[in-house]
Write a protein that holds these residues in place. Structure first.
Motif: not given
Length: 70
Positions: A35-45
């Motif tokens: 989940s943290a990886e998904e959130v990080t990817a979303s924030i980068e986008e």
């Protein structure tokens, strides 16, 4: 069955219970990590989109500066 044998069985049961809880915790940690990886990817986008939007706003501002009325 003597007391010693019962104690050994109790210790084995306790070890099994701890192992089970540890496995459950490990699975939970993996889920949180994913989940943290998904959130990080979303924030980068979102950061990339915000940067793109800022560049577009600057271009629009520069283009509209030509049409200012005096």
């Amino acid at each position: 069955m003597c007391i010693r044998d019962r104690n050994i069985i109790d210790v084995r049961k306790s070890i099994d219970a701890v192992a089970s809880v540890s496995e459950e915790n490990a699975a939970g940690v993996e889920e949180v990590s994913a989940s943290a990886e998904e959130v990080t990817a979303s924030i980068e986008e979102m950061a990339a989109s915000a940067q793109n939007l800022a560049q577009m706003a600057k271009k629009l501002q520069d283009a509209s500066a030509q049409f200012r009325l005096s």
